[in-house]
Design a protein around this motif. Sequence first.
Motif, mmCIF file in Angstrom:
data_model
loop_
_atom_site.group_PDB
_atom_site.id
_atom_site.type_symbol
_atom_site.label_atom_id
_atom_site.label_comp_id
_atom_site.label_asym_id
_atom_site.label_seq_id
_atom_site.Cartn_x
_atom_site.Cartn_y
_atom_site.Cartn_z
ATOM 1 N N GLU A 46 0.855 -1.183 0.000
ATOM 2 C CA GLU A 46 0.000 0.000 0.000
ATOM 3 C C GLU A 46 0.888 1.229 0.000
ATOM 4 O O GLU A 46 1.841 1.308 0.771
ATOM 5 C CB GLU A 46 -0.900 0.024 1.249
ATOM 6 C CG GLU A 46 -1.786 -1.212 1.401
ATOM 7 C CD GLU A 46 -2.734 -1.439 0.240
ATOM 8 O OE1 GLU A 46 -3.351 -0.461 -0.220
ATOM 9 O OE2 GLU A 46 -2.848 -2.590 -0.216
ATOM 10 N N GLU A 47 0.584 2.196 -0.877
ATOM 11 C CA GLU A 47 1.364 3.427 -0.968
ATOM 12 C C GLU A 47 0.432 4.631 -0.861
ATOM 13 O O GLU A 47 -0.652 4.633 -1.428
ATOM 14 C CB GLU A 47 2.099 3.467 -2.318
ATOM 15 C CG GLU A 47 2.885 4.739 -2.539
ATOM 16 C CD GLU A 47 3.548 4.830 -3.923
ATOM 17 O OE1 GLU A 47 4.253 5.811 -4.159
ATOM 18 O OE2 GLU A 47 3.356 3.921 -4.754
ATOM 19 N N ARG A 49 -2.971 10.077 -3.035
ATOM 20 C CA ARG A 49 -3.721 8.923 -3.523
ATOM 21 C C ARG A 49 -3.292 7.709 -2.712
ATOM 22 O O ARG A 49 -2.138 7.579 -2.353
ATOM 23 C CB ARG A 49 -3.424 8.654 -5.019
ATOM 24 C CG ARG A 49 -4.118 9.589 -5.966
ATOM 25 C CD ARG A 49 -3.663 9.393 -7.412
ATOM 26 N NE ARG A 49 -2.242 9.718 -7.518
ATOM 27 C CZ ARG A 49 -1.314 8.906 -8.012
ATOM 28 N NH1 ARG A 49 -1.630 7.719 -8.484
ATOM 29 N NH2 ARG A 49 -0.041 9.269 -8.061
ATOM 30 N N LYS A 50 -4.253 6.826 -2.436
ATOM 31 C CA LYS A 50 -3.942 5.567 -1.763
ATOM 32 C C LYS A 50 -3.914 4.511 -2.855
ATOM 33 O O LYS A 50 -4.928 4.212 -3.461
ATOM 34 C CB LYS A 50 -5.016 5.212 -0.737
ATOM 35 C CG LYS A 50 -5.347 6.342 0.233
ATOM 36 C CD LYS A 50 -4.396 6.384 1.396
ATOM 37 C CE LYS A 50 -4.819 7.398 2.441
ATOM 38 N NZ LYS A 50 -4.165 8.663 2.382
ATOM 39 N N LYS A 103 4.128 0.215 -10.683
ATOM 40 C CA LYS A 103 2.743 0.208 -11.141
ATOM 41 C C LYS A 103 1.833 0.524 -9.966
ATOM 42 O O LYS A 103 1.847 -0.173 -8.959
ATOM 43 C CB LYS A 103 2.385 -1.142 -11.744
ATOM 44 C CG LYS A 103 3.101 -1.359 -13.067
ATOM 45 C CD LYS A 103 2.634 -2.593 -13.787
ATOM 46 C CE LYS A 103 3.370 -2.681 -15.111
ATOM 47 N NZ LYS A 103 3.636 -4.019 -15.553
ATOM 48 N N GLN A 104 1.058 1.598 -10.110
ATOM 49 C CA GLN A 104 0.138 2.033 -9.057
ATOM 50 C C GLN A 104 -1.292 1.835 -9.551
ATOM 51 O O GLN A 104 -1.638 2.252 -10.662
ATOM 52 C CB GLN A 104 0.335 3.514 -8.741
ATOM 53 C CG GLN A 104 1.711 3.870 -8.242
ATOM 54 C CD GLN A 104 1.902 5.388 -8.132
ATOM 55 O OE1 GLN A 104 1.339 6.163 -8.894
ATOM 56 N NE2 GLN A 104 2.717 5.802 -7.182
ATOM 57 N N SER A 105 -2.121 1.207 -8.709
ATOM 58 C CA SER A 105 -3.542 1.019 -9.027
ATOM 59 C C SER A 105 -4.379 1.648 -7.932
ATOM 60 O O SER A 105 -4.078 1.490 -6.741
ATOM 61 C CB SER A 105 -3.886 -0.472 -9.102
ATOM 62 O OG SER A 105 -3.014 -1.132 -9.980
ATOM 63 N N TRP A 106 -5.449 2.348 -8.323
ATOM 64 C CA TRP A 106 -6.370 2.962 -7.370
ATOM 65 C C TRP A 106 -7.672 3.286 -8.103
ATOM 66 O O TRP A 106 -7.660 3.649 -9.268
ATOM 67 C CB TRP A 106 -5.761 4.231 -6.738
ATOM 68 C CG TRP A 106 -5.772 5.432 -7.645
ATOM 69 C CD1 TRP A 106 -6.627 6.499 -7.586
ATOM 70 C CD2 TRP A 106 -4.925 5.684 -8.767
ATOM 71 N NE1 TRP A 106 -6.356 7.385 -8.596
ATOM 72 C CE2 TRP A 106 -5.311 6.907 -9.341
ATOM 73 C CE3 TRP A 106 -3.877 4.984 -9.368
ATOM 74 C CZ2 TRP A 106 -4.698 7.447 -10.464
ATOM 75 C CZ3 TRP A 106 -3.261 5.527 -10.493
ATOM 76 C CH2 TRP A 106 -3.666 6.741 -11.019
ATOM 77 N N ASP A 107 -8.786 3.139 -7.432
ATOM 78 C CA ASP A 107 -10.098 3.503 -7.980
ATOM 79 C C ASP A 107 -10.304 3.048 -9.424
ATOM 80 O O ASP A 107 -10.828 3.793 -10.257
ATOM 81 C CB ASP A 107 -10.312 5.030 -7.916
ATOM 82 C CG ASP A 107 -10.274 5.571 -6.493
ATOM 83 O OD1 ASP A 107 -10.494 4.778 -5.559
ATOM 84 O OD2 ASP A 107 -10.015 6.768 -6.325
#
Length: 134
Positions: free
Chosen positions: A73-74, A80-81, A96-100
């Motif tokens: 978790e970042e 942004r979470k 790679k960041q994933s959110w919403d």
Amino acid sequence: MVDKFIGTWRMVSSENFDDYMKAIGVGFATRQVGNRTKPNLVLSLDEQGTVCMKSQSTFRTTEIKFKLSEPFEETTADDRKTRTVMTLENGKLLQKQSWDGKETCIEREVSDGKLIAKCVMGDVVAVRTYVKDA
């Protein structure tokens, strides 16, 4: 491994970053600060193989610790979470960041003594260039 990324890197240029921040949903006020900020990027590696990546600026300092290929978790500099995975592919460090339901990728590579960070969101690409501090 990640050895070539280890060290302190000072930003020397940033192209198209405002469009990238817009694409990931960053508000106007934060984008204004983000466009003026030139962070240092500090990468280190401990004995257990955990990488620490710190982005330091007068505006904000963020730090993430990770092991390659292990999701974590970042909380990003723009709050942004995200669920993030860092991998090493073809000599590039991929974040790679994933959110919403969205996803962005920051691709870092060392080339000609510079660290080049490509921030990609859909068809928007920003390029931030760093040089290593002695």
